[in-house]
Design an enzyme around this catalytic site. Structure first.
Site, PDB file in Angstrom:
ATOM      1  N   GLU A  28       0.844  -1.209   0.000  1.00 47.67           N
ATOM      2  CA  GLU A  28       0.000   0.000   0.000  1.00 47.67           C
ATOM      3  C   GLU A  28       0.873   1.251   0.000  1.00 47.67           C
ATOM      4  O   GLU A  28       0.580   2.231  -0.680  1.00 47.67           O
ATOM      5  CB  GLU A  28      -0.941  -0.033   1.212  1.00 47.67           C
ATOM      6  CG  GLU A  28      -2.031  -1.113   1.053  1.00 47.67           C
ATOM      7  CD  GLU A  28      -2.876  -1.303   2.301  1.00 47.67           C
ATOM      8  OE1 GLU A  28      -2.298  -1.579   3.369  1.00 47.67           O
ATOM      9  OE2 GLU A  28      -4.100  -1.176   2.210  1.00 47.67           O
ATOM     10  N   GLU A  69      -3.828  -9.608   3.423  1.00 46.06           N
ATOM     11  CA  GLU A  69      -4.592  -9.327   4.639  1.00 46.06           C
ATOM     12  C   GLU A  69      -5.703 -10.343   4.907  1.00 46.06           C
ATOM     13  O   GLU A  69      -6.013 -10.635   6.061  1.00 46.06           O
ATOM     14  CB  GLU A  69      -5.202  -7.912   4.579  1.00 46.06           C
ATOM     15  CG  GLU A  69      -4.212  -6.789   4.877  1.00 46.06           C
ATOM     16  CD  GLU A  69      -3.505  -6.280   3.633  1.00 46.06           C
ATOM     17  OE1 GLU A  69      -3.451  -7.018   2.629  1.00 46.06           O
ATOM     18  OE2 GLU A  69      -2.996  -5.138   3.675  1.00 46.06           O
TER      19      GLU A  69
END
Ligand code: 3HC
Length: 705
Positions: A110, A130
């Site tokens: 990210e 995740e």
């Protein structure tokens, strides 16, 4: 400035290095350090471009998972809000280049996607895993990834948690360039080359095409591969927003969903599982610096399913392996299976033919002990019989070199008794692989009373080399996994005698999240094998205690399970199971003859009886010291027995249900069903004291109040 992040100018390029071993997680201090370095670089008139790079073995493996665990156990939920930092990076008027080696995962990717450029060495890997932790990416992942790779691919990557290698990432448009050679000078050169280019490419400014079909495919993937899991479904909601809402609103939506996911029981359980899987390597009485014996050459006895699978696992890790059996026929059969397994992998494109050839060349079939004197480890994977194993260990003892580790793949037999026939019981250990051994991740490493520490360290190191989860367990009957499995399987059989069907039991277990129902497992493992193991222990069964009735009948009928096309189920030519009315009628007759009154059984009762009996045994194992910690039992169950990791493993699950509730139920079953349900003393004590299994370490070490 934080020590975790440093800044050094290389001419006009500011290089920001993140140095937070072991994996540069975004722990407290790292985001702050990054923010401060970015500000300094922005303000420095001599700086024209900025590079962010990782120190040590990798770029950034994401947010700090241990911090998540701490904040969850403190009842806080939520993670650090990285959005302002990433916005500042994307807003930077000077180009920011992220240079990746090792991995850029989760928050690491990210961060990279918020930069203007991403470059990487060829063996780098990127991904948003995740979902493996039960959470929704929370720092722009669901909004920026679809802007770079398209909605369908982003959804697939996020749902599966797939890790993409750099060359594929370059092709997807997730990376801008591959750097051959040293990364840092390559990154500085790239930064200089792009320093003057305007406009700066900002990921958030890219347009996402909505893609209903792509999202539907990802939903389907989630249903199939992430059954019962909530985070992937929530991530898809955030991804959908990427296609329908402006970036800032999509980001807000993602943040809400991510925060919500972090407060879920599934996230706690999966984060626990991540930590548990790594904690197994920490053995309380094994000093960290215990040197394993070097391990280059191995030898296996037995070319059956287990022996062949172990040979493949070793060869896959580049270890030279001799494999011995007693007849040419057995040896040939074993090697044909190994070759077929490898060929299937080549056909599926998992690796090229050369790799298969290299691996096959490492496996040497033979009928005698020639060369065994050079082996660093001998693994016996013969027939599950004490007499056979003793005979073999006496032979191995004569040929193996003094510092050779002597391992047995027994799944239930007493390691000490096996070791007793050798002149060196300190070199003997159990390495209990699970079938198919080249695929299954679990290895129970069984320590006998004489097993030396270096031998334990060697077996643990071997598991790591094979990329498996090696869990050290004590030498009790069935070790940990099977010891808990026996009562589970027994209870399932009682349930069918009392009124359920095998299919109902399996369906309930499946809905609970078990990868396979227990009867399907029994049919796969072989009813003949199960029956034989039961016979080895028949002398331990106390007279007058209820025993299941059906296993013997199926065995005597030759219904061995999948291998004979019939067992608890009947199988078609594609090995697809169907309930067999013949078995159901036999169950009814058997129950009637035994005077058992059949009744309606609820799925709730199935789960309670199957899972709680397992937990009760786990509590005994813990108290007897046959597992180092409750989380080791969990790791065994989710890595080797198909227990849903999103429930954390049986002991974690027990903690989430509440030990008091479990104890009360077990006491109720004890009254109803008798002695087999006697509550484990530790469970009783912890339930009454309001403790959890997770708190066992502290109690054992005398640290708890
Ligand atoms: N946070 C904290 N510790 C981490 C970590 C993380 N994200 N990732 C790895 N570690 C620790 C491990 O616990 C282990 O610690 P130990 O030595 O004390 O046992 C050590 O780093 C080494 O890890 P591995 O044993 O797993 O080493 P490998 O070399 O086999 O694998 C890896 C390295 C590929 C980075 C692997 O550890 C991994 O997959 N890590 C998890 C990555 C991940 O899930 N990231 C997402 C985090 S959530 C997130 O970022 C949310 C975001 O959206 C805001």
């Amino acid at each position: 400035m934080s020590q975790l992040v440093s800044l050094a100018n290389h001419g006009p390029v500011a290089v920001i290095t993140i140095d937070n071993p072991p994996v540069n997680a975004l722990s407290p201090g790292v985001p702050e350090g990054l923010a401060s370095c970015i500000e300094t670089a922005k303000a420095d008139p001599a700086v024209e471009a900025i590079v962010i790079i990782g120190g040590g073995r990798t770029f950034v493996a994401g947010a700090d998972i241990n911090e998540f665990a701490k904040s969850i156990s403190a009842g806080k939920g939520g993670g650090p809000d990285l959005t302002p930092l990433f916005t500042a990076i994307e807003d930077s008027p000077k180009p920011v280049v992220v240079a990746i080696h090792g991995a850029a995962l989760g928050g690491g990717l990210e961060l990279a996607m918020a930069a203007h450029y991403r470059i990487a060495v060829p063996d780098a890997q990127v991904g948003l895993p995740e979902a493996n932790l039960g959470i929704v990416p929370g720092a722009g992942g669901t909004q920026r990834l679809p802007r770079l790779v398209g909605l369908a691919k982003a959804a697939e990557m996020i749902v599966s948690g797939q890790i993409v290698k750099a060359p594929a990432a370059l092709e997807l448009g997730l990376l801008d360039r591959m750097i051959e050679g040293d990364l840092l000078p390559g990154a500085v050169a790239f930064a200089q080359e792009t320093a003057a280019k305007r406009p700066l490419p900002r990921t958030r400014e890219r347009v996402v095409e909505t893609d209903a079909a792509g999202l539907a495919a990802a939903r389907d993937l989630a249903r199939k591969t992430r059954r019962n899991q909530t985070a992937p479904v929530m991530a898809l909601e955030a991804l959908e927003a990427a296609g329908t809402l402006p970036f800032a609103e999509g980001l807000k939506k993602e943040r809400e969903l991510s925060a919500k996911s972090l407060t879920s029981e599934q996230a706690s359980a999966l984060i626990h599982a991540f930590i548990a899987e790594r904690a197994v390597a920490k053995i309380p009485d094994l000093p960290k610096d215990t040197a394993p014996y070097p391990l280059h050459k191995a030898a296996i006895i037995g070319a059956g399913t287990m022996g062949g699978g172990i040979a493949m696992a070793l060869a896959n890790a580049g270890i030279d392996v001799r494999i011995k059996d007693t007849t040419q026929e057995a040896l040939d059969r074993g090697l044909v299976t190994v070759r077929r397994n490898y060929s299937n992998s080549v056909a599926k494109g998992r690796f090229p033919q050369e790799v298969m050839d290299q691996r096959m060349a490492l496996i040497h079939p033979q009928l005698d002990y020639a060369g065994f004197e050079e082996a660093d480890i001998v693994i016996e994977a013969a027939f599950e019989s004490m007499a056979v194993k003793k005979q073999l260990f006496a032979e191995i003892d004569k040929v193996a070199k003094p510092d050779c580790v002597l391992a047995t793949n027994t799944s239930t037999l007493d390691i000490d008794e096996i070791a007793s026939v050798t002149s060196r019981p300190e070199m003997v250990i159990g390495t209990h692989f699970f079938s198919p051994a080249h695929v299954m991740r679990l290895v129970e490493i069984v320590r006998g009373k004489a097993t030396g520490k270096r031998v334990i360290a060697t077996a643990m190191a071997l598991a790591k080399t094979l990329r498996k989860v090696g869990v050290l367990v004590g030498n009790s009957m069935g070790f940990v996994g099977n010891r808990m499995m026996f009562p589970y399987m027994r209870e399932a059989q009682f349930l069918v005698e009392e009124g359920a069907t095998p299919a109902q039991v399996d369906r309930a277990l499946n809905n609970f999240g078990m990868a396979m129902g227990i009867f399907a497992v029994d049919d796969m493992g072989g009813i003949d094998l199960n029956w034989r193991v039961q016979q080895e222990y028949a002398h331990l069964v106390k007279p007058g205690i209820r025993q299941p009735l059906m296993l013997r009948k199926l065995f005597e009928m030759g219904r061995y399970g999948q291998k004979t096309g019939r067992g608890w189920y009947v199988y078609d030519e594609n090995r697809k199971a169907a309930p067999d009315p013949e078995v159901e009628a036999l169950i009814e007759r058997t129950a009637k003859d035994a005077g058992i009154e059949r009744r309606q059984i609820t799925d709730e009762e199935i789960i309670e009886r199957c899972i709680y009996i397992m937990i009760n045994e786990g509590a005994r194992i813990l108290e007897e010291g046959h597992a180092s910690r409750a989380s080791d039992i969990d790791a065994i169950y989710f890595s080797g027995y198909g227990f849903p990791a999103y429930r954390g493993g049986p002991m974690w699950y027990a903690d989430t249900v509440g030990l008091r509730k479990i104890y009360d139920k077990i006491e109720e079953f004890h009254q109803k069903h008798g002695e087999l349900w006697a509550p484990a003393p530790l469970l009783k004590r912890f339930a009454l004291e309001g403790r959890t299994f997770a708190g066992w370490d502290e109690v054992r070490e005398g640290k708890a109040a």
